[in-house]
Design an enzyme around this catalytic site. Sequence first.
Site, short mmCIF file in Angstrom:
data_model
loop_
_atom_site.label_atom_id
_atom_site.label_comp_id
_atom_site.label_asym_id
_atom_site.label_seq_id
_atom_site.Cartn_x
_atom_site.Cartn_y
_atom_site.Cartn_z
N HIS A 165 36.37 46.45 44.56
CA HIS A 165 35.77 45.31 44.09
C HIS A 165 35.63 43.73 45.07
O HIS A 165 37.32 43.29 45.90
CB HIS A 165 36.82 44.58 42.79
CG HIS A 165 36.66 43.92 42.18
ND1 HIS A 165 36.94 43.31 40.81
CD2 HIS A 165 36.15 42.20 42.58
CE1 HIS A 165 36.61 41.56 40.48
NE2 HIS A 165 36.20 41.68 41.33
N HIS A 212 33.31 40.98 46.70
CA HIS A 212 32.02 40.20 46.13
C HIS A 212 31.52 40.08 47.84
O HIS A 212 32.54 38.16 48.47
CB HIS A 212 32.11 38.76 45.76
CG HIS A 212 32.15 39.31 44.21
ND1 HIS A 212 31.54 39.09 42.77
CD2 HIS A 212 33.62 39.24 44.12
CE1 HIS A 212 31.89 39.78 41.74
NE2 HIS A 212 33.78 39.56 42.08
N HIS A 232 32.66 42.24 34.94
CA HIS A 232 34.11 41.47 34.82
C HIS A 232 34.51 41.37 33.99
O HIS A 232 33.95 41.14 32.82
CB HIS A 232 33.97 40.44 35.65
CG HIS A 232 34.16 40.69 37.11
ND1 HIS A 232 32.82 40.90 38.29
CD2 HIS A 232 34.50 39.83 37.75
CE1 HIS A 232 33.01 40.81 39.37
NE2 HIS A 232 33.91 39.89 39.27
N GLU A 254 39.53 38.94 32.76
CA GLU A 254 39.97 38.50 33.31
C GLU A 254 40.74 36.61 32.75
O GLU A 254 41.48 37.01 33.15
CB GLU A 254 38.46 37.89 34.64
CG GLU A 254 39.52 36.80 35.75
CD GLU A 254 38.08 36.96 37.05
OE1 GLU A 254 37.34 36.56 36.56
OE2 GLU A 254 38.55 36.43 38.36
N ASP A 259 38.47 40.75 46.28
CA ASP A 259 37.48 39.72 45.08
C ASP A 259 36.99 38.81 46.43
O ASP A 259 35.76 39.47 46.37
CB ASP A 259 38.33 39.38 43.92
CG ASP A 259 37.26 38.71 42.86
OD1 ASP A 259 36.26 39.01 42.71
OD2 ASP A 259 38.55 37.71 41.88
N ASP A 260 37.44 37.76 46.19
CA ASP A 260 36.48 36.58 47.14
C ASP A 260 38.07 36.07 48.58
O ASP A 260 37.92 35.12 48.52
CB ASP A 260 36.41 35.53 46.61
CG ASP A 260 35.22 36.22 45.14
OD1 ASP A 260 34.35 36.47 45.53
OD2 ASP A 260 36.03 36.04 44.57
N1 ADE Z 1 32.23 35.71 41.40
C1 ADE Z 1 33.35 36.08 42.52
N2 ADE Z 1 34.22 35.72 42.56
C2 ADE Z 1 34.26 36.47 40.54
C3 ADE Z 1 35.83 36.31 39.96
N3 ADE Z 1 36.04 36.17 40.33
N4 ADE Z 1 35.10 36.56 38.45
C4 ADE Z 1 33.60 36.36 37.83
N5 ADE Z 1 32.64 36.18 38.79
C5 ADE Z 1 32.41 35.57 39.98
ZN ZN Z 2 35.71 39.57 40.78
#
Ligand code: ADE
Ligand code: ZN
Length: 336
Positions: free
Chosen positions: A17, A19, A197, A200, A278-279
């Site tokens: 996971h 991005h 997703h 969350e 994630d990011d």
């Molecule tokens: N796009 C990038 N990161 C995300 C996240 N944590 N939740 C939803 N969309 C995303």
């Molecule tokens: Zn994500």
Amino acid sequence: MANQSELIARLPKAELHLHIEGSLEPELMFELAERNQVEIPYNTVEEIRSAYAFSNLQEFLDIYYQGMAVLLVRQDYYDLTWAYIERCRSNNIVHCEIFFDPQAHTDRGIKFECIVQGIASALADALEKHAISSRLIMCFLRHLDEQSAFETLEHAQPYLHLLHGVGLDSSEQGHPPGDFARVFSAARALGLKAVAHAGEEGPPEYVYEALDKLKVDRIDHGNRAMEDGKLVARLAKEQMPLTVCPLSNFALKVVDDLARHPIPQMLNEGLLATLNSDDPAYFGGYLNENFMRLARHAELSDLDIITLVKNSFKAAFLPSEDIQARLADVDRLIGD
Ligand code: ADE
Ligand code: ZN
């Protein structure tokens, strides 16, 4: 093993996971802004970093979409992906499954082929030069409509050999998975895997929809599934993988304290939970940092860490013989 940081660093891992646009570090953002003559609303790297204080998912997404405006040509997508591959090397990630958000680029006039070829050629080099395997997953933005998702699937047709799956991301609340049932069905008919997703910020009902309407192979996040005992039992029974992201959850206030993160409970309930970043450029750490900070604050045992790492391979979109080989690598390493 001397300590948990050493254990985490030494274990080969999969990340499921991530991005790719969320791995855009401020330094590269500046470099690309200059190279492409794109104006960004920051004067220094420090200014960028201090803008990264979020109260929820939407506040993050607004900054995330703005940041990726520096990506214009194929080489930019290559450089972005290669920078993440370097992080894979330093985090001992031997297999990665990467999300990208084509609509966030095509809506700015970037050609689909330039995005996908830039990312895919860096992933091919990662395999050749560093034996890092990968899968590419194309996400639909759920704040846009079904028609836009169908157009994106159409753009992807010539590149299906480079794609392994489709996903669903962006603003969750008010955008239930069921809205995308038809486009997911079309994608699955093309042989693509499906992830979404869910849970969350959205309620357990969205997790049910991802399972029943999108027929996903994995749930991304899934934190709020823990509010529904029946759902937890089903996820455990089906061994439905969850790709959970602790530092993201903390940065976006999905959890208020890593000490109260649901991972220990997920493992206790027998869920196939995995850890992911994630990011990472926005949330303060790559994969090893997610393991280390969660281990410290939520008091994970060595066995929990090993279980999470093994789960990352079990949940990967890899042939079963490759999964067995990766699990054997982990067993050999912990046997030392
Ligand atoms: N796009 C990038 N990161 C995300 C996240 N944590 N939740 C939803 N969309 C995303
Ligand atoms: Zn994500």
